[in-house]
Write an enzyme that holds these catalytic residues in place. Sequence first.
Site, PDB file in Angstrom:
ATOM      1  N   LYS A  70       0.819  -1.230   0.000  1.00 15.06           N
ATOM      2  CA  LYS A  70       0.000   0.000   0.000  1.00 15.06           C
ATOM      3  C   LYS A  70       0.849   1.274   0.000  1.00 15.06           C
ATOM      4  O   LYS A  70       0.345   2.377  -0.188  1.00 15.06           O
ATOM      5  CB  LYS A  70      -0.882   0.019   1.273  1.00 15.06           C
ATOM      6  CG  LYS A  70      -2.212  -0.651   1.066  1.00 15.06           C
ATOM      7  CD  LYS A  70      -3.072  -0.792   2.287  1.00 15.06           C
ATOM      8  CE  LYS A  70      -3.304   0.399   3.165  1.00 15.06           C
ATOM      9  NZ  LYS A  70      -4.072   0.041   4.394  1.00 15.06           N
ATOM     10  N   ASP A 116       3.791  -8.178  10.775  1.00 11.93           N
ATOM     11  CA  ASP A 116       2.732  -7.975  11.762  1.00 11.93           C
ATOM     12  C   ASP A 116       3.307  -8.457  13.084  1.00 11.93           C
ATOM     13  O   ASP A 116       3.568  -9.657  13.251  1.00 11.93           O
ATOM     14  CB  ASP A 116       1.486  -8.790  11.374  1.00 11.93           C
ATOM     15  CG  ASP A 116       0.332  -8.580  12.354  1.00 11.93           C
ATOM     16  OD1 ASP A 116       0.576  -8.111  13.487  1.00 11.93           O
ATOM     17  OD2 ASP A 116      -0.812  -8.891  11.980  1.00 11.93           O
ATOM     18  N   ASN A 150       8.907   0.935  16.988  1.00 12.56           N
ATOM     19  CA  ASN A 150       7.950   2.042  16.958  1.00 12.56           C
ATOM     20  C   ASN A 150       6.502   1.594  16.766  1.00 12.56           C
ATOM     21  O   ASN A 150       5.583   2.252  17.244  1.00 12.56           O
ATOM     22  CB  ASN A 150       8.360   3.000  15.821  1.00 12.56           C
ATOM     23  CG  ASN A 150       7.257   3.958  15.449  1.00 12.56           C
ATOM     24  OD1 ASN A 150       7.013   4.937  16.138  1.00 12.56           O
ATOM     25  ND2 ASN A 150       6.551   3.673  14.345  1.00 12.56           N
ATOM     26  N   TYR A 170      -3.648   1.817  27.487  1.00 16.26           N
ATOM     27  CA  TYR A 170      -2.505   2.346  26.719  1.00 16.26           C
ATOM     28  C   TYR A 170      -1.353   2.676  27.669  1.00 16.26           C
ATOM     29  O   TYR A 170      -0.201   2.287  27.429  1.00 16.26           O
ATOM     30  CB  TYR A 170      -2.955   3.589  25.942  1.00 16.26           C
ATOM     31  CG  TYR A 170      -1.880   4.173  25.061  1.00 16.26           C
ATOM     32  CD1 TYR A 170      -1.477   3.526  23.901  1.00 16.26           C
ATOM     33  CD2 TYR A 170      -1.264   5.383  25.387  1.00 16.26           C
ATOM     34  CE1 TYR A 170      -0.486   4.065  23.090  1.00 16.26           C
ATOM     35  CE2 TYR A 170      -0.276   5.925  24.585  1.00 16.26           C
ATOM     36  CZ  TYR A 170       0.108   5.262  23.430  1.00 16.26           C
ATOM     37  OH  TYR A 170       1.099   5.787  22.628  1.00 16.26           O
ATOM     38  N   LYS A 189       2.341   0.732  27.536  1.00 13.89           N
ATOM     39  CA  LYS A 189       3.577   1.500  27.335  1.00 13.89           C
ATOM     40  C   LYS A 189       4.411   1.530  28.617  1.00 13.89           C
ATOM     41  O   LYS A 189       5.638   1.549  28.568  1.00 13.89           O
ATOM     42  CB  LYS A 189       3.242   2.924  26.877  1.00 13.89           C
ATOM     43  CG  LYS A 189       2.646   2.986  25.466  1.00 13.89           C
ATOM     44  CD  LYS A 189       3.666   2.574  24.422  1.00 13.89           C
ATOM     45  CE  LYS A 189       3.166   2.798  23.011  1.00 13.89           C
ATOM     46  NZ  LYS A 189       4.184   2.438  21.998  1.00 13.89           N
TER      47      LYS A 189
END
Length: 267
Positions: A38, A50, A77, A142, A146
């Site tokens: 893409k 993935d 990242n 989240y 993290k």
Amino acid sequence: MQQTVLVTGASSGLGKSIATHLHTLGHTVYGTSRNPQKYADLPFPLLALDVNDQGSIDLFFAELQSKTSQVDVLVNNAGVGITGAVEEVKLDALRAHFDTNFFGPLAIIQQILPLMRKNKGGKIINITSIGASMGLPFRGGYSASKGALQIISEALRMEVAQFGIEVCTLAPGDYATDIASRRYYEPNKKGSPYEKLYQESLATMDEHVDDGNNPIEIALAVAGLIQKKHWQPHYAVGPFMQKLSLTLKRLVPQKVFERLLKNHYNL
Ligand SMILES: NC(=O)c1ccc[n+]([C@@H]2O[C@H](COP(=O)([O-])OP(=O)(O)OC[C@H]3O[C@@H](n4cnc5c(N)ncnc54)[C@H](OP(=O)(O)O)[C@@H]3O)[C@@H](O)[C@H]2O)c1
């Protein structure tokens, strides 16, 4: 010095900016995407990966090693967002979130370390978040994923120092990327007592990302780290007030910090 750098999640946002900037500086860059076809217009090679799928990770490393025997720098990242009240967020969604944001980067680290040890050195930058250091309301999942990446990076750093491998986290504040539109959104349950505060908090979050800084700041920070011989365990880059929140978290009493955060989110 020119380095070979692997940037996961380089198809958009921060990863794209980091990979493009490093490529412009003359480094050899390999980026990744789940759908590289893409993004044919990128100036660096984009390999399929993935991080949630061990089969994909194995194929990716086979492809990478057919192209290079050396990776000097890994920028972990690739990542996603998740919102929802802690009481209501589906556990399966949270597990999938941890797969991408915690176990995914860990899987890449586990594969890359033998290569780095063979080459007698390397550098690993784990992209976390300023939200990794505090439990953000309605983004607890989240912050937790993290935060977990941040803590395991501290352990890893001490374990691999003996091999000449440096590890750090780089915690961005809010940057203008597509992360908000792609994140998992847990809808409120019918009649949820959280509905009003959740929706108001979401509006504040989205505003912050839309008004976020330019991702090139993160790319410049990564480029600077690559040139540095020895690293601190953690770095943070972002709007002044967000960086200040990290200092406040360390310095002010916990209850005071919590009050500041609640005021910020109108809770
Ligand atoms: N933007 C911010 O304000 C901000 C703040 C703090 C931290 N961060 C962190 O910075 C990193 C980059 O975020 P961003 O804002 O640039 O978001 P983004 O524009 O949505 O980019 C996310 C990248 O991760 C990749 N990705 C997502 N799921 C993946 C998976 N399962 N396997 C492999 N790659 C996957 C995507 O690639 P494909 O979809 O092409 O596979 C994409 O390239 C994330 O770790 C994020 O948590 C961002």
